[in-house]
Write a protein that holds these residues in place. Structure first.
Motif, PDB file in Angstrom:
ATOM      1  N   PRO A 147       3.429   5.310  -7.628  1.00 37.96           N
ATOM      2  CA  PRO A 147       2.423   4.585  -8.412  1.00 37.96           C
ATOM      3  C   PRO A 147       2.933   4.135  -9.777  1.00 37.96           C
ATOM      4  O   PRO A 147       2.485   3.116 -10.300  1.00 37.96           O
ATOM      5  N   GLN A 192       0.830  -1.204   0.000  1.00 32.38           N
ATOM      6  CA  GLN A 192       0.000   0.000   0.000  1.00 32.38           C
ATOM      7  C   GLN A 192       0.866   1.256   0.000  1.00 32.38           C
ATOM      8  O   GLN A 192       0.569   2.229  -0.715  1.00 32.38           O
ATOM      9  N   GLU A 193       1.930   1.234   0.798  1.00 30.65           N
ATOM     10  CA  GLU A 193       2.829   2.384   0.840  1.00 30.65           C
ATOM     11  C   GLU A 193       3.541   2.576  -0.498  1.00 30.65           C
ATOM     12  O   GLU A 193       3.760   3.704  -0.947  1.00 30.65           O
ATOM     13  N   TRP A 194       3.904   1.474  -1.134  1.00 26.66           N
ATOM     14  CA  TRP A 194       4.542   1.534  -2.450  1.00 26.66           C
ATOM     15  C   TRP A 194       3.608   2.183  -3.468  1.00 26.66           C
ATOM     16  O   TRP A 194       4.001   3.053  -4.246  1.00 26.66           O
ATOM     17  N   LEU A 195       2.344   1.773  -3.451  1.00 22.40           N
ATOM     18  CA  LEU A 195       1.373   2.344  -4.379  1.00 22.40           C
ATOM     19  C   LEU A 195       1.224   3.847  -4.159  1.00 22.40           C
ATOM     20  O   LEU A 195       1.150   4.629  -5.112  1.00 22.40           O
ATOM     21  N   LYS A 196       1.205   4.270  -2.891  1.00 21.77           N
ATOM     22  CA  LYS A 196       1.041   5.692  -2.592  1.00 21.77           C
ATOM     23  C   LYS A 196       2.280   6.504  -2.979  1.00 21.77           C
ATOM     24  O   LYS A 196       2.170   7.611  -3.513  1.00 21.77           O
ATOM     25  N   SER A 197       3.459   5.941  -2.711  1.00 17.87           N
ATOM     26  CA  SER A 197       4.690   6.713  -2.890  1.00 17.87           C
ATOM     27  C   SER A 197       5.217   6.684  -4.320  1.00 17.87           C
ATOM     28  O   SER A 197       5.855   7.638  -4.770  1.00 17.87           O
TER      29      SER A 197
END
Length: 359
Positions: free
Chosen positions: A336, A329-334
């Motif tokens: 994309p 989830q953090e990867w997607l936010k930081s």
């Protein structure tokens, strides 16, 4: 507008149905071939038998079509013969071969009907409807592909031709929904007009309501009238009206129940909602805001869609292999862009991931 009706007690029945179908062939099945554009993952988690196909998604969809044999809306031999002609992991081959089989039974039904053999015509039309629906399944990588609507219409038309030759009374209904209507079928125990218990059955992420016909017949045999429908993101509503899914499914269920409760042949004190596949997630949301639903069947099959996606990303290797769900989830936010790049790599390697994202 979202309803503010509070959560009311109702029965929640979780059904997990696992159908294992095994069959033997007297003739050897050709060795599966992999499309040059597809690189299979080294290890695939699959909760269904690898029947004919080693590709888990193809194996699952074959099993799904085979399951219609229970109600006479498919035939095991016809399914296995069709599957044996399909190139492993090749969406175009899947479409071509199932379409050939569907066309054959469409023509067989027409010939039987012309000869006055109504039972044979009905059986052929039901099978054609199933095979057209199966043919269309992997076409959605290009949403503007005209074959999507054409093949879906072929399936629906064959199904309705079969219904017209069947013995169970039914109505093709239009359920008021905002500025449009939702398509439905209302199946009746008989034409007496007596108020009866009602079973509402809804499909999920990738289904069409014609596939729900066997479920409806189980309700009819148990004394229920049955209403099936398609909502936003489903069947005709997405293919023709282009209305996508919505999360606040209560705003779909409430108009459906409004329609049902307005019928004189429905007992308003005995309405059950059955949600299948993704419908097993959507139906509880709808029922939470609709007190007229007295019983709920949450038949999702999959407990956690997010966990399934996470496992797929781990199988694909690369940066996602050892990540937790929170880290993803953090990867997607930081970042994309790199996240989406990883998803595209998964789509190239995993038929199921490709289908899910293209659908």
């Amino acid at each position: 507008m979202q309803s503010n009706v509070p959560l009311t007690p109702f029965i929640i029945i979780t059904v997990i149905a696992i159908a294992v179908i095994s069959a033997g062939c007297t003739a050897p099945v050709p060795e599966p071939q992999v499309s040059p554009s597809m690189t299979p993952l080294p290890s695939q988690a699959c909760d269904c038998p690898q029947l004919v196909f080693s590709d888990p998604e193809f194996a699952f969809e074959l099993q799904r079509t085979l399951a219609a044999a229970y109600s006479g809306e498919a035939d095991i031999g016809e399914c296995l013969a069709t599957a044996s002609r399909i190139r492993e992991g090749d969406f175009e081959s899947w479409y071509t071969e199932w379409k050939k089989t569907a066309d054959h039974f469409r023509h067989a039904g027409d010939a039987s009907l012309a000869a006055g053999h109504n039972v044979s015509a009905r059986e052929a039309y039901y099978r054609a409807a199933t095979y057209y629906r199966t043919a269309e399944f992997f076409l959605h990588g290009n949403p503007s592909d005209p074959r999507i609507v054409d093949t879906w219409l072929d399936s629906r038309n064959a199904f309705r031709d079969a219904l017209a030759l069947d013995t169970v009374p039914y109505e093709i209904v239009a359920i008021p929904y905002g500025n449009t209507t939702l398509p439905g079928y209302f199946y009746k125990v008989d034409n007496s007009g007596i108020p009866r218990r009602l079973l509402i059955v809804q499909t999920g992420f990738d289904g069409c309501q014609e596939e729900l016909h066997p479920y409806a017949m189980e309700g009819i045999r148990r004394g229920y009238n049955v209403l099936t429908f398609e909502g936003p993101g489903q069947g005709e509503v997405i293919r023709v009206q282009h209305i996508p899914f919505r999360a606040d499914w209560e705003n779909v269920i409430i108009p459906v129940v409004d329609y049902a409760a307005g019928r004189p042949d429905v007992r308003r004190d005995s309405i059950t909602l059955w949600g299948i596949s993704l419908g097993g997630y959507l139906a509880p949301r709808g029922a939470a805001y609709e007190p007229r639903i007295r019983a709920l069947v949450a038949d999702a099959g999959t407990y956690d869609i997010g966990q399934n996606l996470l496992e797929g990303m781990k199988r694909s290797g690369g940066p996602a292999a050892n990540m937790t769900e929170r880290e993803l989830q953090e990867w997607l936010k930081s970042d994309p862009a790199s996240f989406n790049s990883a998803i595209r790599e998964m789509m190239a390697a995993d038929t199921g991931t490709r289908w899910m994202n293209e659908q």
